[in-house]
Scaffold this motif. Sequence first.
Motif, short mmCIF file in Angstrom:
data_model
loop_
_atom_site.label_atom_id
_atom_site.label_comp_id
_atom_site.label_asym_id
_atom_site.label_seq_id
_atom_site.Cartn_x
_atom_site.Cartn_y
_atom_site.Cartn_z
N TYR A 1 0.86 -1.19 0.00
CA TYR A 1 0.00 0.00 0.00
C TYR A 1 0.89 1.23 0.00
O TYR A 1 1.72 1.43 0.89
N ALA A 2 0.72 2.06 -1.04
CA ALA A 2 1.48 3.30 -1.16
C ALA A 2 0.53 4.48 -1.12
O ALA A 2 -0.54 4.45 -1.73
N ARG A 3 0.89 5.50 -0.36
CA ARG A 3 0.04 6.68 -0.24
C ARG A 3 0.89 7.93 -0.19
O ARG A 3 1.99 7.93 0.39
N LEU B 1 6.28 7.32 -4.83
CA LEU B 1 5.80 6.03 -5.31
C LEU B 1 6.95 5.07 -5.55
O LEU B 1 6.91 3.91 -5.13
N GLN C 1 8.39 3.82 -2.19
CA GLN C 1 7.51 2.87 -1.48
C GLN C 1 7.41 1.54 -2.23
O GLN C 1 7.35 0.47 -1.62
N THR C 2 7.41 1.61 -3.57
CA THR C 2 7.35 0.38 -4.37
C THR C 2 8.61 -0.45 -4.20
O THR C 2 8.55 -1.67 -4.00
N GLN D 1 -0.28 -3.84 -6.01
CA GLN D 1 -0.03 -2.64 -5.21
C GLN D 1 -1.27 -1.77 -5.18
O GLN D 1 -1.92 -1.53 -6.20
N ARG E 1 -2.75 2.03 -4.35
CA ARG E 1 -2.24 3.40 -4.31
C ARG E 1 -3.36 4.36 -3.93
O ARG E 1 -4.48 4.25 -4.42
N ASP F 1 -3.37 8.17 -4.38
CA ASP F 1 -2.62 9.30 -4.95
C ASP F 1 -3.29 10.61 -4.52
O ASP F 1 -4.44 10.87 -4.86
N ARG G 1 1.92 6.00 6.69
CA ARG G 1 1.26 5.72 5.41
C ARG G 1 -0.17 5.25 5.66
O ARG G 1 -1.07 5.51 4.87
#
Length: 504
Positions: free
Chosen positions: A15-17, A29, A32-33, A50, A52, A54, A93
């Motif tokens: 999970y990327a935020r 991004l 975090q990736t 994944q 996201r 954004d 995050r």
Amino acid sequence: MLQPRDLKGRNAISYARWSSGKQASGDSLARQTKNAEDFCISFGLTLDRQLRDDGVSAFKGRNLEQGLGRFINGVKSGTIHHDTVLLLEAMDRFSRQNPMDARDSFEGILKLGVTVVTLIDNRVHTWDGYRNDIMQSISSLLMMKAANDYALRLSHNVKGAWERKATKAKAAVASGGRIKVAKLPFWIDRDSNELNERADDARLIFELAKEGHGQQAIAQILNTRGIPSSAGNTWSQVVVGDVLRSPATYGCLVLKGEEVPGYFPALISETEWLATRQRTKARLHGRQVGRTSNLFSRMVHCGHCGSPMVLTSSKKGGVSWGYFICTGKTFKRTGCTAPNWRYDQFERELLDRVGFLAVPVPQDQSAPDLSRELEETIGALEAKQSNVLAGIAEAETADVRKVLLAKADELSRQIEVKRKEIVAIRENDARYRESAAAVMDFTADQEEIRRLAKEDRKGAQGLISSLVQRIDLESASKTLRRAMVTMRSGYTHAIVFDGTREPG
């Protein structure tokens, strides 16, 4: 306590935020990736996909309504296996809310069986781990507090910067000067800060609105006359609306809520601007009253997967028909195969029965006594907690303090559960009184709802909403269906729709 090596062979979702466009265009991004990919390679997990968010802030928990919220709903519905490992760069995050709110949300995910890993420290978070070692929960709570403290400081600094900019702008106006503004209205010249040759185009929009034209009609008129939009293209309803809503038209600069009156030369007076706003609101309200098609908006859900059902339409033989359709099925979120429901038949049958359904069930008179019993229980638990806390202060060893701290935490959870039960009892009691009062008016004349459905559908929708809380539609076959109607009184009725005879 699980270690990263214990997760070998399991599937993971990262999970990327990030909160702003600047972060999106930077390395947020990518960073975090890469962290998630490196972790999976190092400890033998399979990175399935994944998530996201954004430009979504976690300060007020908005990410719990976006990508992260969809993940949680997927676990609840079974489309995402609860054994999945959720990878977070760090606790911030997940959330920057008040730590107590963040803890409830975070532990709610763990209770679903999800394993969470924070990559910044390679910590593995599970509900069993939190239950067996209270220090894990406390450590996470401290991380959440640090994230919230940072967000509060950032919010304060940003707000202060805008306030200082507004103060500078006001001082500049007083001295006849100006400050640098990134984007100016298209009718203002950047060099002189005076009205330019497009001022008459902007005034025309207000003149057309005054004549009674709506935003879409104004856009069409401007395009027909060959007048370019603010960006030099064709006009749209949205762009026209932006002009009509802009305080800059009466000379006011707004900086993040801070107003600087008299900053721009005015196109129209503030009185004219307010009058236009009122006419626009009245027009929108009138249109909604006449065009409300779904009397059960936001009430209807799929009885198979729990997703909201929305009204859509299709044409058959030149005639348009409305249908309720499951959004989980439409957007392929749940794998649901529930059939559609014909709206006109559903509305007709529900309107014929809603008066009967709304008759309140006799209230459980034991509720007040139960509420008092819960309050007494809370009092006893709080007394125990006070004794335990006193014992912590006097404990001679760390082991004793650890045991007592765990006991105090368990008592806190018990107290919170009991308090929520009291709130639920009082809310049910309030809903009962509200719905009972509405029913007295509603059942006095059953024909009133039918009249409203024809003449004022918005009014009919509001009346139904005061009685009905939720409707779940289930289909055993194409001919045999059932609607579970939950009233605001808390009582649920089942209505069977049998295609071979009248609904029961």
